[in-house]
Motif scaffolding. Sequence first.
Motif, mmCIF file in Angstrom:
data_model
loop_
_atom_site.group_PDB
_atom_site.id
_atom_site.type_symbol
_atom_site.label_atom_id
_atom_site.label_comp_id
_atom_site.label_asym_id
_atom_site.label_seq_id
_atom_site.Cartn_x
_atom_site.Cartn_y
_atom_site.Cartn_z
ATOM 1 N N ARG A 145 0.830 -1.218 0.000
ATOM 2 C CA ARG A 145 0.000 0.000 0.000
ATOM 3 C C ARG A 145 0.861 1.263 0.000
ATOM 4 N N HIS A 146 1.979 1.210 0.719
ATOM 5 C CA HIS A 146 2.842 2.388 0.828
ATOM 6 C C HIS A 146 4.246 2.141 0.281
ATOM 7 N N THR A 147 4.437 1.039 -0.411
ATOM 8 C CA THR A 147 5.779 0.718 -0.914
ATOM 9 C C THR A 147 5.743 0.395 -2.401
ATOM 10 N N GLY A 148 6.822 0.727 -3.055
ATOM 11 C CA GLY A 148 6.957 0.431 -4.468
ATOM 12 C C GLY A 148 8.407 0.135 -4.812
ATOM 13 N N MET A 149 8.655 -0.158 -6.073
ATOM 14 C CA MET A 149 10.003 -0.469 -6.521
ATOM 15 C C MET A 149 10.244 0.200 -7.861
ATOM 16 N N VAL A 150 11.404 0.866 -7.978
ATOM 17 C CA VAL A 150 11.800 1.402 -9.265
ATOM 18 C C VAL A 150 12.777 0.417 -9.901
ATOM 19 N N VAL A 151 12.557 0.110 -11.169
ATOM 20 C CA VAL A 151 13.442 -0.771 -11.924
ATOM 21 C C VAL A 151 14.121 0.073 -12.998
ATOM 22 N N LEU A 152 15.446 0.167 -12.917
ATOM 23 C CA LEU A 152 16.211 0.965 -13.868
ATOM 24 C C LEU A 152 16.901 0.035 -14.857
ATOM 25 N N ILE A 153 16.643 0.250 -16.129
ATOM 26 C CA ILE A 153 17.292 -0.522 -17.193
ATOM 27 C C ILE A 153 18.241 0.416 -17.918
ATOM 28 N N THR A 154 19.507 0.017 -18.043
ATOM 29 C CA THR A 154 20.501 0.891 -18.654
ATOM 30 C C THR A 154 20.637 0.618 -20.147
ATOM 31 N N SER A 155 21.323 1.503 -20.826
ATOM 32 C CA SER A 155 21.548 1.356 -22.269
ATOM 33 C C SER A 155 22.435 0.166 -22.587
ATOM 34 N N THR A 156 23.149 -0.351 -21.568
ATOM 35 C CA THR A 156 24.008 -1.516 -21.779
ATOM 36 C C THR A 156 23.368 -2.794 -21.252
ATOM 37 N N GLY A 157 22.061 -2.694 -20.905
ATOM 38 C CA GLY A 157 21.328 -3.897 -20.549
ATOM 39 C C GLY A 157 21.328 -4.265 -19.090
ATOM 40 N N MET A 158 21.992 -3.496 -18.240
ATOM 41 C CA MET A 158 21.975 -3.808 -16.824
ATOM 42 C C MET A 158 20.626 -3.433 -16.224
ATOM 43 N N VAL A 159 20.159 -4.238 -15.289
ATOM 44 C CA VAL A 159 18.871 -4.011 -14.640
ATOM 45 C C VAL A 159 19.096 -3.927 -13.139
ATOM 46 N N LYS A 160 18.740 -2.800 -12.535
ATOM 47 C CA LYS A 160 18.883 -2.606 -11.098
ATOM 48 C C LYS A 160 17.559 -2.122 -10.520
ATOM 49 N N SER A 161 17.226 -2.628 -9.358
ATOM 50 C CA SER A 161 15.965 -2.238 -8.734
ATOM 51 C C SER A 161 16.217 -1.681 -7.340
ATOM 52 N N GLN A 162 15.314 -0.832 -6.883
ATOM 53 C CA GLN A 162 15.441 -0.201 -5.572
ATOM 54 C C GLN A 162 14.042 0.043 -5.007
ATOM 55 N N LEU A 163 13.827 -0.345 -3.758
ATOM 56 C CA LEU A 163 12.534 -0.137 -3.109
ATOM 57 C C LEU A 163 12.411 1.297 -2.607
ATOM 58 N N PHE A 164 11.172 1.790 -2.532
ATOM 59 C CA PHE A 164 10.924 3.097 -1.925
ATOM 60 C C PHE A 164 9.617 3.030 -1.121
ATOM 61 N N ARG A 165 9.495 3.933 -0.178
ATOM 62 C CA ARG A 165 8.312 3.994 0.683
ATOM 63 C C ARG A 165 7.714 5.393 0.600
ATOM 64 N N THR A 166 6.398 5.481 0.664
ATOM 65 C CA THR A 166 5.713 6.766 0.602
ATOM 66 C C THR A 166 4.796 6.940 1.817
#
Length: 342
Positions: A145-166
């Motif tokens: 309900r108060h949490t989400g995740m950002v998924v960052l995809i780079t131009s070289t294909g790397m995928v990194k994710s990070q949680l956030f809270r609101t």
Amino acid sequence: MSLSERKKKILACVVENYISDGEAVGSKTLQSFLDFSVSSATIRNEMANLENEGYLIQPHTSAGRIPSERGYRFYIDNLMEKAPLNERLRQYTDLYLTKRADSPEGVLKAASSLLTEITNLPAVATTPPSQDSRVHKLRFVQTGRHTGMVVLITSTGMVKSQLFRTEFVITHDMLRVFDRALNEKFEGLPLKDITQAFIQTTALGFGELSLFMPNVLLAIRDAAKDASLVSVAESGMTKLLFVNDLDMMAARDIIKFLSDKNDVATLLTSVNGTKVYLGGESGKYQLAKAGIVVSRYTLGGAFAGAVAVIGPQRMNYKDIVSVTEYVAEKSGELINELLEAG
């Protein structure tokens, strides 16, 4: 000094026989392998000349010769013909990597494991250098309900994710707003530019929407930082401890070098195409007794990361160069497909 054709053939024969069985090669052995007729005395004389010129070494008096580092170098650069890749091995490589191609990191981890399986030597695979890496896409996923995740995809294909809270309840509409506004701002941006100062300036630019953004922007910053770090997948490091041509100290030195991911990535991605490093050529004292076969893979037509096999200088370069090049080529193809699908 250029070598005569006869000396070239003798040198190639010494190198290939020594690689095959690890024994110093004598004139009698050479006589049975050379494709021309010549006396043992003539062969011994030519071998002595090659030794004087620095291409061969005589480890013991009255013994045969073995290649020097210079001899290996001349052989690899001028005499060696790469072995054609066995079709069965090609198909196995395709299947092995494709089954594990769920992410670029998965492809590279599989590439190092596969090379160790094939060569019985340590192998590494690196992500592309981060200096030119940019944001390809941002995705946002609700995890609570108060949490989400950002998924960052780079131009070289790397995928990194990070949680956030609101502090507010996250809705699908809010995620769509994040997706539209933040991709517009970040898409194509170099990772190195996503600093704390940039995040603060970006937040101010969103006006009232910035009230909902702080933790989301910080998550993007942290994901970009993770994506900027060099990633090295490695396999089979302990196999160095059981290689007859390396003493314990030499094996430990190589393992010590391989433990520094930045040094590894810098060395492997400093070349274009395929390269064989022999001992001191790498400029690293820990690799004085090592041989390294490196091959770069490409993304979008440009050289990206690399795969490599590490071992003693007495390696089967004909086969190892061929399989390393093919694994690099296939890894690049699969990562490109993942990028296009993303």
